[in-house]
Design an enzyme around this catalytic site. Sequence first.
Site, PDB file in Angstrom:
ATOM      1  N   TYR A  57       0.821  -1.212   0.000  1.00 24.93           N
ATOM      2  CA  TYR A  57       0.000   0.000   0.000  1.00 24.93           C
ATOM      3  C   TYR A  57       0.853   1.260   0.000  1.00 24.93           C
ATOM      4  O   TYR A  57       0.458   2.284  -0.554  1.00 24.93           O
ATOM      5  CB  TYR A  57      -0.877   0.040   1.258  1.00 24.93           C
ATOM      6  CG  TYR A  57      -2.142  -0.771   1.192  1.00 24.93           C
ATOM      7  CD1 TYR A  57      -2.104  -2.150   1.088  1.00 24.93           C
ATOM      8  CD2 TYR A  57      -3.381  -0.149   1.262  1.00 24.93           C
ATOM      9  CE1 TYR A  57      -3.269  -2.898   1.061  1.00 24.93           C
ATOM     10  CE2 TYR A  57      -4.551  -0.885   1.242  1.00 24.93           C
ATOM     11  CZ  TYR A  57      -4.486  -2.263   1.139  1.00 24.93           C
ATOM     12  OH  TYR A  57      -5.646  -2.984   1.111  1.00 24.93           O
ATOM     13  N   LYS A  97       3.667 -15.279   2.542  1.00 23.11           N
ATOM     14  CA  LYS A  97       3.920 -15.999   1.286  1.00 23.11           C
ATOM     15  C   LYS A  97       5.436 -16.207   1.205  1.00 23.11           C
ATOM     16  O   LYS A  97       6.104 -15.757   0.266  1.00 23.11           O
ATOM     17  CB  LYS A  97       3.364 -15.173   0.106  1.00 23.11           C
ATOM     18  CG  LYS A  97       3.376 -15.872  -1.233  1.00 23.11           C
ATOM     19  CD  LYS A  97       2.323 -16.953  -1.391  1.00 23.11           C
ATOM     20  CE  LYS A  97       2.515 -17.697  -2.703  1.00 23.11           C
ATOM     21  NZ  LYS A  97       1.581 -18.840  -2.868  1.00 23.11           N
ATOM     22  N   ASP A 127      -2.299 -18.500   0.564  1.00 20.74           N
ATOM     23  CA  ASP A 127      -3.262 -19.255  -0.262  1.00 20.74           C
ATOM     24  C   ASP A 127      -3.904 -20.380   0.561  1.00 20.74           C
ATOM     25  O   ASP A 127      -5.114 -20.583   0.525  1.00 20.74           O
ATOM     26  CB  ASP A 127      -2.622 -19.766  -1.563  1.00 20.74           C
ATOM     27  CG  ASP A 127      -1.266 -20.440  -1.358  1.00 20.74           C
ATOM     28  OD1 ASP A 127      -0.745 -20.433  -0.225  1.00 20.74           O
ATOM     29  OD2 ASP A 127      -0.732 -20.982  -2.360  1.00 20.74           O
ATOM     30  N   ASP A 160      -6.209  -7.292   4.481  1.00 17.32           N
ATOM     31  CA  ASP A 160      -7.382  -6.681   3.846  1.00 17.32           C
ATOM     32  C   ASP A 160      -8.258  -7.777   3.231  1.00 17.32           C
ATOM     33  O   ASP A 160      -9.471  -7.829   3.463  1.00 17.32           O
ATOM     34  CB  ASP A 160      -6.912  -5.691   2.768  1.00 17.32           C
ATOM     35  CG  ASP A 160      -8.072  -5.059   2.034  1.00 17.32           C
ATOM     36  OD1 ASP A 160      -9.020  -4.612   2.709  1.00 17.32           O
ATOM     37  OD2 ASP A 160      -8.039  -5.004   0.785  1.00 17.32           O
ATOM     38  N   ASP A 207     -12.080  -9.625   4.803  1.00 15.93           N
ATOM     39  CA  ASP A 207     -13.362  -9.649   4.078  1.00 15.93           C
ATOM     40  C   ASP A 207     -13.863 -11.090   3.988  1.00 15.93           C
ATOM     41  O   ASP A 207     -15.061 -11.363   4.149  1.00 15.93           O
ATOM     42  CB  ASP A 207     -13.201  -9.085   2.652  1.00 15.93           C
ATOM     43  CG  ASP A 207     -13.501  -7.592   2.557  1.00 15.93           C
ATOM     44  OD1 ASP A 207     -13.177  -6.862   3.516  1.00 15.93           O
ATOM     45  OD2 ASP A 207     -14.039  -7.153   1.515  1.00 15.93           O
TER      46      ASP A 207
HETATM   47  C1  IPM Z   1     -10.351  -1.413   4.189  1.00 19.76           C
HETATM   48  C2  IPM Z   1     -10.439  -0.847   2.792  1.00 19.76           C
HETATM   49  C3  IPM Z   1      -9.250   0.047   2.518  1.00 19.76           C
HETATM   50  C4  IPM Z   1      -8.010  -0.846   2.569  1.00 19.76           C
HETATM   51  C5  IPM Z   1      -9.289   0.833   1.203  1.00 19.76           C
HETATM   52  C6  IPM Z   1     -10.552   1.609   1.035  1.00 19.76           C
HETATM   53  C7  IPM Z   1      -8.101   1.726   1.062  1.00 19.76           C
HETATM   54  O1  IPM Z   1     -10.572  -1.856   1.846  1.00 19.76           O
HETATM   55  O2  IPM Z   1     -10.290  -0.636   5.152  1.00 19.76           O
HETATM   56  O3  IPM Z   1     -10.372  -2.646   4.332  1.00 19.76           O
HETATM   57  O4  IPM Z   1      -7.672  -1.515   1.586  1.00 19.76           O
HETATM   58  O5  IPM Z   1      -7.355  -0.852   3.622  1.00 19.76           O
HETATM   59 MN    MN Z   2     -10.892  -3.817   2.730  1.00 17.75          MN
END
Ligand code: IPM
Ligand code: MN
Length: 359
Positions: free
Chosen positions: A137, A182, A214, A238, A242
């Site tokens: 990032y 990784k 993975d 990240d 999710d």
């Molecule tokens: C999160 C989001 C952010 C990230 C984006 C919007 C920059 O996806 O907070 O998970 O990737 O950290």
């Molecule tokens: Mn995110």
Amino acid sequence: MNIVVLPGDGIGPEVADVAVACLMAVAKARGLDLAFDHHDFGGIAIDRHGDPLPPATLAACKGADAILMGAVGGPKWDDAPRRPEQGLLALRSELGLFANLRPARIIPGLEHLSPLKPEIATGADVLVVRELIGGLYFGEKSLSDDDASDLCAYSRPEIERIAHIAFAAARARRGKLTSVDKANVLATSKLWRRVVTELSAQYPDVALDHLYVDAAAMAIVTSPTRFDVILTENLFGDILSDELSVIGGSIGLLGSSSSGAPGTPALFEPIHGSAPDIAGQNRANPGGMIASAALMLGHLGHGDEAALLTDALDATLLHGTRTSDLGGYSSCSDFGTAVLAELADALADRDRPSTQAAA
Ligand code: IPM
Ligand code: MN
Ligand code: NAD
């Protein structure tokens, strides 16, 4: 306590309003002194000030006791010279928020909301500890019509400080830490694995194992209960958070805390985005934002009030009030009203004479 609120874009303001109402109710009932100070951030700040992180917003955040953020971004700003997301990355970096904690769990009694079979999902309770201000990032970037690159770099101190947070979190939970990398391919991951392994000598009571990212992505859906704390770098964290979030039924339920050096303001935000597909329809699940507000209360030293809010959120879901992401019919604001009613019930129970045995 001065709380800076950054509602942001899309569903951000919808869920932030609900969380602030819950915090106000808790504060009023329990005599906490919370003041809320709203600021423009993200796409709305681009529209109003030409900058996703205006200097006044950054200054307010730096002077806050804590920051509560909704979500930023949306198609309107996808081609902006500085996108809303860059404002978020700049804020995390400016405040040194290297430690992002994302707790994911299945609420007992709500196993049927999981897309996984109940026998696989039951009991899942995982904390992702994500490094938040390093890696791909923040590495040097280049982009031309024909070439692009993103540098991934991690230093030993950057790995050590986030690993200490993860070991300490595992120690306070079930004593198990899985470091995800990784290391079969990436140099940064080789250093990551080496540093984490070295540090484990300081935490003999924590069982450490390592997984390639993975394989971790697979194990999260085949055997989520094998995990207690997951420690990983920025991008992997990240993605995996999710994935983990849906085990409980929806990404709309996950909150997070992001913190830096002790004594500096921490930021609390749901892990989801601005959800342009449902924005403006009063359909968002405010659960993740409420969970973030509860994490904030805990961080400010109000553990009792944090538990009160978390319990009210769980009770609301268990009693059947659910937004459409969980197959329900409640609006975002009605869900908030239901949480306030659960809070009022819990507070009334506490005040009943029979429960005042200690008095
Ligand atoms: C999160 C989001 C952010 C990230 C984006 C919007 C920059 O996806 O907070 O998970 O990737 O950290
Ligand atoms: Mn995110
Ligand atoms: P998203 O998380 O906004 O949405 C993904 C899916 O989940 C959508 O179908 C959405 O409707 C649903 N969803 C998300 N939160 C929900 C909630 N609270 N209740 C019900 N459903 C919910 O991810 P995206 O669509 O990839 O991104 C949209 C925008 O948000 C992009 O601009 C992205 O960069 C940004 N984003 C911001 C943050 C943040 O502010 N921290 C996080 C992730 C994405």
